[in-house]
Design a protein around this motif. Structure first.
Motif, PDB file in Angstrom:
ATOM      1  N   ASP A 210       0.854  -1.196   0.000  1.00 27.75           N
ATOM      2  CA  ASP A 210       0.000   0.000   0.000  1.00 27.75           C
ATOM      3  C   ASP A 210       0.891   1.247   0.000  1.00 27.75           C
ATOM      4  N   HIS A 214       1.137   4.175  -2.830  1.00 27.77           N
ATOM      5  CA  HIS A 214       0.946   5.615  -2.585  1.00 27.77           C
ATOM      6  C   HIS A 214       2.099   6.411  -3.203  1.00 27.77           C
ATOM      7  N   HIS A 279      -5.321   2.519  -7.294  1.00 25.05           N
ATOM      8  CA  HIS A 279      -6.274   2.530  -6.184  1.00 25.05           C
ATOM      9  C   HIS A 279      -7.721   2.454  -6.698  1.00 25.05           C
ATOM     10  N   HIS A 293      -7.004  -4.054   1.465  1.00 25.54           N
ATOM     11  CA  HIS A 293      -6.772  -2.865   0.629  1.00 25.54           C
ATOM     12  C   HIS A 293      -5.368  -2.838   0.010  1.00 25.54           C
ATOM     13  N   CYS A 297      -3.963  -3.312  -3.857  1.00 27.83           N
ATOM     14  CA  CYS A 297      -3.153  -2.269  -4.508  1.00 27.83           C
ATOM     15  C   CYS A 297      -1.866  -2.881  -5.063  1.00 27.83           C
TER      16      CYS A 297
END
Ligand SMILES: [Fe+2]
Length: 409
Positions: A210, A214, A279, A293, A297
């Motif tokens: 994750d 990002h 995302h 999550h 990703c």
């Protein structure tokens, strides 16, 4: 060495204002949680005051948590502990926290936990300062009129960056909504990697990917700036160096420290650039198929990097150098392809599936997923316009578990 003031590829900053978001103070310290009383003093909160601790119930009895609470009590603070947190919390969960905080006289909110817990803490503080509003009215960007109650965040995973971010995510019905903006940015983040020492490998992998998503997606975004890219490159370098180590040997203290740093640093490209197609895709299929999550990703990331390659080859080439790839003698395109392969290998090495087949999605569902992706998660910051046809091609590649052009081992 990767940092330059020369933009690598399309940025919106040429034609629009840019914004940079970070808390007033970010502490990185092994054992930093034990000194929380000092942070309260810095905020001007007198000893003898009550503070609300929004605490992940799963870590309530951890030795480090117990010591953290003791440290606050020894500093003279009354700590009210609130643990009514759901995994992937609903708007109702945030509403219950809002009702609770409004009943007390709390001078600050301290969130300790993963992204879900920190998100509830951030919204609870905002709810206290806007007593006539229902939390539902906060959904969207900058819908919270004001916030003065200070928020201190302590992440217990290394991934979501909620500790510094201007985002929160809540479930509403079958979908997700965000309460986002200036008034959910915490005042102080205390990043104490000790909380992550006992994370199981599966969570280490998902949250670490994750963080990588990002950083990479935040850099791909048209809203990226040279300043947010600095943090993105730092995060990418650290993830490629340390995530495998943290996954295979959970008590590798050096790896845990730098993964915590990587995750928080990635919060800057997340805050500034925001995420793009990766995302959007993972937030579409993830909740429906109960995929964590960050894991979703991570599965999506190599495909999405390949998708964006024609639009931003220079940026991917810079990311390749940050990822530790020797790009000597490679052209920009060649370096970009190498980092897509390296990302694929990292995801594979962490035991994360790389095809939608493996998680039980059927081919017949891809079209609906593509349609939902662009409808529910549009990305005006995407350097390639997201159409159903384009997104469906990414889904088809993901279904088969094969990149479209880049050859993997
Ligand atoms: Fe994320």
């Amino acid at each position: 060495m990767y940092i330059t003031s020369v933009p690598y590829s399309p940025y919106r900053l040429i034609t629009a204002a840019t914004y940079f978001y970070i808390p007033k103070r970010v502490v990185f310290e092994v054992g930093g949680a034990l000194k929380l009383a000092n942070e309260l003093k810095l905020l001007g909160i007198d000893s003898g005051s009550s503070v609300l601790m929004v605490l992940d119930p799963a870590i309530k009895s951890l030795d480090h948590t117990v010591k953290t609470i003791k440290g606050l009590e020894e500093g003279g603070y009354h700590v009210d502990i609130y643990t009514d947190i759901e995994y992937e919390p609903s708007v109702d969960c945030a509403r219950r926290a809002a009702e609770y905080i409004r009943k007390g006289d709390f001078k600050a909110v301290i969130g300790i936990g993963g992204g879900s817990t920190l998100d509830v803490a951030k919204v609870a503080a905002a709810a206290k300062d806007n007593p006539t509003k229902d939390v539902e009215e906060f959904i969207g960007m900058d819908k919270i009129p004001k916030r003065v109650t200070p928020v201190i965040t302590l992440p217990t995973t290394a991934g979501t960056a909620s500790e510094i971010s201007r985002y929160t995510v809540f479930t509403k019905g079958a979908g997700k909504v965000g309460i986002n903006g200036y008034n959910v940015i915490p005042d102080i983040a205390v990043v104490d990697p000790v909380f992550t020492y006992t994370l199981p490998p599966r969570i280490t992998a998902g949250t670490g990917l994750d963080a990588l998503s990002h950083a990479v997606e935040g850099m791909i975004s048209l809203d990226a700036t040279p300043m947010s890219d600095m943090f993105g490159l730092l995060s990418i370098e650290l993830v490629f160096k340390y995530l495998r180590r943290a996954y295979y040997k959970g008590n590798d203290v050096e790896a845990r420290y730098f993964m915590s740093l990587a995750a928080t640093a990635a919060g800057v490209p997340l805050n500034v650039g925001r995420t793009v197609l990766g995302h959007s895709i993972s937030q579409t299929f993830g909740p429906q198929y109960k995929v964590h999550h960050g894991t979703g990703c991570g599965m999506t990331l190599p495909y999405v990097m390949e998708f964006y390659l024609p639009a931003i080859p220079e940026k991917l080439a810079v990311i390749a150098r940050a990822a530790g790839i020797d790009t000597t003698g490679l052209c920009v395109w060649g370096a970009a392809e190498e980092v897509i392969k390296a990302t694929w290998n990292l995801v594979r090495d962490l035991g994360v599936p790389l095809s939608l087949k493996e998680i039980g999605i059927s081919k017949a569902e891809l079209e609906v997923l593509a349609e939902r992706t662009i409808k529910e998660w549009p990305r005006p910051n995407s350097p390639i316009e997201l159409t159903k046809e384009r997104v469906l091609k990414v889904y088809e590649a993901m279904y088969e578990g094969k990149l479209l052009r880049v050859k993997t081992d």
